[in-house]
Design a protein around this motif. Structure first.
Motif, mmCIF file in Angstrom:
data_model
loop_
_atom_site.group_PDB
_atom_site.id
_atom_site.type_symbol
_atom_site.label_atom_id
_atom_site.label_comp_id
_atom_site.label_asym_id
_atom_site.label_seq_id
_atom_site.Cartn_x
_atom_site.Cartn_y
_atom_site.Cartn_z
ATOM 1 N N GLY A 1 12.706 16.516 4.334
ATOM 2 C CA GLY A 1 11.541 16.509 3.448
ATOM 3 C C GLY A 1 11.168 15.101 3.008
ATOM 4 O O GLY A 1 9.996 14.736 2.969
ATOM 5 N N GLN A 2 12.211 14.305 2.693
ATOM 6 C CA GLN A 2 11.946 12.923 2.267
ATOM 7 C C GLN A 2 11.335 12.111 3.402
ATOM 8 O O GLN A 2 10.416 11.323 3.203
ATOM 9 C CB GLN A 2 13.248 12.254 1.823
ATOM 10 N N GLN A 3 11.873 12.315 4.628
ATOM 11 C CA GLN A 3 11.356 11.593 5.793
ATOM 12 C C GLN A 3 9.893 11.945 6.036
ATOM 13 O O GLN A 3 9.084 11.099 6.392
ATOM 14 C CB GLN A 3 12.190 11.919 7.036
ATOM 15 N N ARG A 4 9.591 13.208 5.813
ATOM 16 C CA ARG A 4 8.223 13.686 6.007
ATOM 17 C C ARG A 4 7.279 12.999 5.015
ATOM 18 O O ARG A 4 6.181 12.577 5.369
ATOM 19 C CB ARG A 4 8.218 15.200 5.778
ATOM 20 N N THR A 5 7.730 12.880 3.766
ATOM 21 C CA THR A 5 6.892 12.242 2.758
ATOM 22 C C THR A 5 6.702 10.754 3.059
ATOM 23 O O THR A 5 5.619 10.213 2.871
ATOM 24 C CB THR A 5 7.513 12.418 1.349
ATOM 25 N N VAL A 6 7.759 10.106 3.552
ATOM 26 C CA VAL A 6 7.645 8.691 3.918
ATOM 27 C C VAL A 6 6.613 8.539 5.035
ATOM 28 O O VAL A 6 5.740 7.665 4.984
ATOM 29 C CB VAL A 6 9.011 8.112 4.353
ATOM 30 N N ALA A 7 6.682 9.426 6.042
ATOM 31 C CA ALA A 7 5.730 9.370 7.154
ATOM 32 C C ALA A 7 4.304 9.512 6.628
ATOM 33 O O ALA A 7 3.393 8.802 7.065
ATOM 34 C CB ALA A 7 6.040 10.472 8.160
ATOM 35 N N LEU A 8 4.148 10.401 5.671
ATOM 36 C CA LEU A 8 2.837 10.636 5.075
ATOM 37 C C LEU A 8 2.347 9.383 4.337
ATOM 38 O O LEU A 8 1.192 8.961 4.495
ATOM 39 C CB LEU A 8 2.960 11.819 4.111
ATOM 40 N N SER A 9 3.224 8.774 3.544
ATOM 41 C CA SER A 9 2.857 7.548 2.830
ATOM 42 C C SER A 9 2.433 6.463 3.800
ATOM 43 O O SER A 9 1.478 5.730 3.563
ATOM 44 C CB SER A 9 4.039 7.043 1.993
ATOM 45 N N ASN B 1 10.893 5.004 -4.959
ATOM 46 C CA ASN B 1 10.390 3.667 -4.724
ATOM 47 C C ASN B 1 10.575 3.332 -3.242
ATOM 48 O O ASN B 1 11.694 3.240 -2.760
ATOM 49 C CB ASN B 1 11.174 2.702 -5.630
ATOM 50 N N LEU B 2 9.458 3.181 -2.511
ATOM 51 C CA LEU B 2 9.541 2.949 -1.063
ATOM 52 C C LEU B 2 9.362 1.475 -0.731
ATOM 53 O O LEU B 2 8.437 0.818 -1.219
ATOM 54 C CB LEU B 2 8.454 3.774 -0.346
ATOM 55 N N ILE B 3 10.248 0.956 0.093
ATOM 56 C CA ILE B 3 10.100 -0.413 0.598
ATOM 57 C C ILE B 3 10.088 -0.372 2.120
ATOM 58 O O ILE B 3 10.957 0.243 2.744
ATOM 59 C CB ILE B 3 11.257 -1.326 0.118
ATOM 60 N N VAL B 4 9.056 -1.001 2.712
ATOM 61 C CA VAL B 4 8.985 -1.126 4.170
ATOM 62 C C VAL B 4 9.551 -2.491 4.531
ATOM 63 O O VAL B 4 9.049 -3.514 4.090
ATOM 64 C CB VAL B 4 7.537 -1.014 4.676
ATOM 65 N N ARG C 1 4.749 6.392 -4.593
ATOM 66 C CA ARG C 1 5.026 6.698 -6.008
ATOM 67 C C ARG C 1 4.190 7.884 -6.465
ATOM 68 O O ARG C 1 4.666 8.781 -7.139
ATOM 69 C CB ARG C 1 4.737 5.475 -6.877
ATOM 70 N N GLN C 2 2.929 7.899 -6.032
ATOM 71 C CA GLN C 2 2.057 9.027 -6.389
ATOM 72 C C GLN C 2 2.567 10.340 -5.802
ATOM 73 O O GLN C 2 2.627 11.353 -6.490
ATOM 74 C CB GLN C 2 0.653 8.805 -5.843
ATOM 75 N N LEU C 3 2.923 10.284 -4.524
ATOM 76 C CA LEU C 3 3.346 11.508 -3.839
ATOM 77 C C LEU C 3 4.640 12.063 -4.412
ATOM 78 O O LEU C 3 4.935 13.242 -4.278
ATOM 79 C CB LEU C 3 3.526 11.259 -2.340
ATOM 80 N N THR C 4 5.462 11.202 -5.018
ATOM 81 C CA THR C 4 6.757 11.666 -5.515
ATOM 82 C C THR C 4 6.788 11.694 -7.042
ATOM 83 O O THR C 4 7.858 11.681 -7.635
ATOM 84 C CB THR C 4 7.891 10.756 -5.017
ATOM 85 N N SER C 5 5.618 11.728 -7.659
ATOM 86 C CA SER C 5 5.514 11.697 -9.120
ATOM 87 C C SER C 5 6.373 10.582 -9.708
ATOM 88 O O SER C 5 7.200 10.816 -10.595
ATOM 89 C CB SER C 5 5.925 13.042 -9.737
ATOM 90 N N LEU D 1 0.823 -1.214 0.000
ATOM 91 C CA LEU D 1 0.000 0.000 0.000
ATOM 92 C C LEU D 1 0.856 1.262 0.000
ATOM 93 O O LEU D 1 0.616 2.203 -0.758
ATOM 94 C CB LEU D 1 -0.916 0.013 1.231
ATOM 95 N N ALA D 2 1.885 1.281 0.865
ATOM 96 C CA ALA D 2 2.714 2.478 1.008
ATOM 97 C C ALA D 2 3.518 2.739 -0.271
ATOM 98 O O ALA D 2 3.729 3.891 -0.656
ATOM 99 C CB ALA D 2 3.643 2.336 2.213
ATOM 100 N N ALA D 3 3.955 1.657 -0.934
ATOM 101 C CA ALA D 3 4.749 1.831 -2.152
ATOM 102 C C ALA D 3 3.933 2.564 -3.219
ATOM 103 O O ALA D 3 4.422 3.499 -3.860
ATOM 104 C CB ALA D 3 5.223 0.470 -2.667
ATOM 105 N N ASP D 4 2.667 2.150 -3.392
ATOM 106 C CA ASP D 4 1.787 2.793 -4.375
ATOM 107 C C ASP D 4 1.601 4.269 -4.069
ATOM 108 O O ASP D 4 1.742 5.125 -4.935
ATOM 109 C CB ASP D 4 0.400 2.132 -4.329
#
Lengths: 397, 205
Positions: free
Chosen positions: A312-320, A245-248, A237-241, A231-234
């Protein structure tokens, strides 16, 4: 599901509040210290029966209203979901400990009730245990401290998992409570063995219990992380255009445990580790391995964002992760949770804020706080119900 | 600084304080007890005071089963009608009262006076376990029934005793777990139901 009514009595700075939130987006605006966060806290309190801001529940009670040294705070909510309407009521009764006068004839030091908070939980008017009502109201809370989830303490990341899973799986909540109790007993025993007051063969029972409950927790966490990762990966990707690529990644304290293992193999692995570590655990006087030492790591394009990521990146990850949590609850429960954003939107740049707002539109009810209405997009504000919070009162604006 | 002042007279406040130490008695109940006794005739109050002292003066521990009794050995241990080949191990003397109400047990008892709980500093040495082993060493006992509470501490104690007693070759049993009589399946919690299923038995009409 959505919260159709919220009433507060002597909760934080609210002496009395009757509020009917909108089914859609609710914006609470006002200066600092007026009670915006207290309102978010109250809604989350209904969901988890605990405050996310303090473990000292006496702090939740408003003392200014009472002439006596005994006071009670009440939070009552009406929730409408696909299973119908339910009414949840949480009451905290407490006694001020620093008061000079006492209503009892007994000297204060004899009075066993001083400072004790008594909590009462009613579901549709019937008394219930906390465990029976957790998850009746699903919420996803995103507060400013959640932004540190990738760089903060491991306990924060475990809490992210535990709060999410407990809302949909009572068995998990029960196992977690049991595990923590076993852990306390076992740590005491290890210390007693270290000091020569106990025999190491007494460990066997506690080891078995720890392995039994712990393996269940590990198994459930693996399944949960699998879900969240997708879910977070999808969302990321949207949040970062499509750029990131996020992996938990799960970092179990039982290092050899892998996603394809079943509970029996996890148990075997846990038992073996306990045997190998016994001497070191006795020397340390505490339990060194198990889900209480689990961690998560977040990789963005293969790099550990907790260490190498920009703020900023950490913030976006938290949001995802938070949006993934909302997605997970919706998927599992079959309806949208109530999304609570405490002072988060103002922390985002306009592009991400826009994306978040777009995503949230797909959800049901949202309660968000802000100090500056102007910082939000006009279209967003126009589509929302706006309430002004001022000194513990709420007025539609 | 507030003056050291209590609205109640010193002896009254003292008794309230004493009642307040009892389990299940809060400050309000303690006050009610105290003012009730103040209104009672003197002989009633004296009878209560004597009853209180009597439990400390005349109650002793049975050297065999460790129950709190008036005579040593206690009526259970000295009775010829009780089956001395069975010992039922309980945490507290109160548990004996509960088991006796069932009228289903004719053996002897052994009171541990607690359960293993490391966080409360209660280990095997703090319990009357040595005394139980001494009883087993006499060789007359065939079965030991572990009737400690079905919670974490009770299970820990049962497990400890089981390991300790294995060398004696006695049959060690544990009270069954499952559904209460007169209950509804609907209201049973998951853990109890699961254990009731695991412990199911052949139907005996």
């Amino acid at each position: 599901m959505h919260l159709s009514k919220l009433s507060l009595t002597n909760f934080r700075n609210y002496q009395r509040l009757e509020w009917e939130p909108d089914r859609g987006i609710n914006i609470l605006f006002g200066d600092n210290g007026q009670g915006k966060t207290n309102l978010v806290e109250a809604i989350n309190f209904l969901s988890t029966t605990r405050s996310y801001r303090t473990s000292i529940e006496k702090e939740l009670i408003n003392w200014s209203a009472s002439h006596d040294d005994i006071s009670a705070a009440r939070v009552e909510g009406e929730v409408v979901g696909k299973k119908g309407k339910l009414r949840l009521e949480l009451a905290l009764m407490g006694r001020k400990s620093d008061s000079g006068k006492t209503s009892s004839l007994v000297k204060p030091e004899v009075d066993a009730l001083v400072g004790v908070v008594h909590k009462k939980i009613l579901l549709n008017g019937v008394p219930r245990r906390a465990m029976d009502v957790v998850g009746k109201v699903n919420t996803v809370l995103f507060a400013s401290h959640d932004i540190d989830v990738s760089s903060g303490a491991p306990s924060q990341r475990r809490r992210y998992l535990d709060v999410m899973e407990s809302q949909v799986n009572v068995e998990y909540l029960r196992a977690l409570a049991g595990y923590n109790r076993i852990l306390v007993q076992r740590n005491h025993l290890l210390r007693q063995i270290q000091e020569g007051h106990a025999n190491s063969f007494q460990l066997e029972f506690w080891n078995n219990e720890l392995v039994e409950k712990g393996s269940y927790l590990v198994e459930q966490r693996m399944a949960l992380i699998g879900n969240i990762c997708a879910l977070a990966a999808d969302i990321h990707r949207q949040l970062t255009s499509e750029k990131e690529n996020l992996i938990v990644l799960y970092l179990p304290s039982l290092k050899e445990v892998t996603a394809d293992m079943d509970r029996v193999s996890i148990k075997g692995n846990f038992s073996t580790r306990l045997e190998l570590l016994q001497k070191r655990e006795v020397a340390a006087g505490m339990s060194l391995v198990g889900p209480h030492r689990d961690d998560l790591t977040f990789l963005v394009n293969g790099v550990d964002i907790g260490i190498y990521g920009s703020r900023g990146q950490q913030r976006t990850v938290a949001l995802s992760l938070k949006l993934a949590e909302a997605g997970f609850l919706r998927q599992t429960v079959g309806e949208s949770p109530v999304v609570l954003l405490d002072d988060i939107l103002s922390e985002l740049d306009s592009k991400r804020r826009h994306l978040v707002i777009e995503t949230l539109r797909a959800y049901g009810q949202v309660v968000t706080t802000t100090t500056e209405l102007e910082s939000l997009e006009a279209a967003f504000v126009a589509g929302a119900k706006v309430f002004r919070v001022h000194e513990g009162t709420l007025t539609p604006a | 600084m507030e003056p050291d002042f209590t609205p109640a007279a010193e002896p009254v406040a003292r008794l309230i304080g004493e009642f307040n130490k009892l389990p299940g008695v809060g400050p309000k109940t303690a006050q009610r007890f105290t003012y009730f006794l103040l209104k009672q005739p003197e002989e009633e109050v004296r009878a209560l005071a004597e009853a209180l002292l009597a439990i400390k003066d005349s109650i002793i521990t049975c050297s065999s089963c460790q129950n709190l009794v008036e005579t040593d050995p206690c009526p259970f241990c000295s009775s010829s009608e009780r089956d001395s080949s069975r010992i039922c191990v309980v945490e507290e003397p109160m548990d004996i009262l509960a088991l006796e109400r069932s009228r289903g047990y004719k053996g002897l008892y052994h009171v541990l006076h607690g359960a293993i709980s490391p966080m409360d500093g209660i280990g095997p040495e703090e319990l009357k376990i040595k005394e139980l082993i001494q009883r087993l060493q006499k060789g007359e006992v065939e079965e030991v029934i572990l009737a400690t509470n079905p919670n974490l501490e009770g299970e820990a104690t049962a497990m400890y005793l089981y390991r300790l007693m294995t060398p004696f070759g006695v049959r060690v049993t544990r009270l069954a777990r499952g559904l209460p009589m007169g209950g509804d399946l609907e209201y049973a919690d998951e853990v109890t139901l699961m254990q009731a299923l695991e412990g199911r038995r052949q139907f005996q009409p």
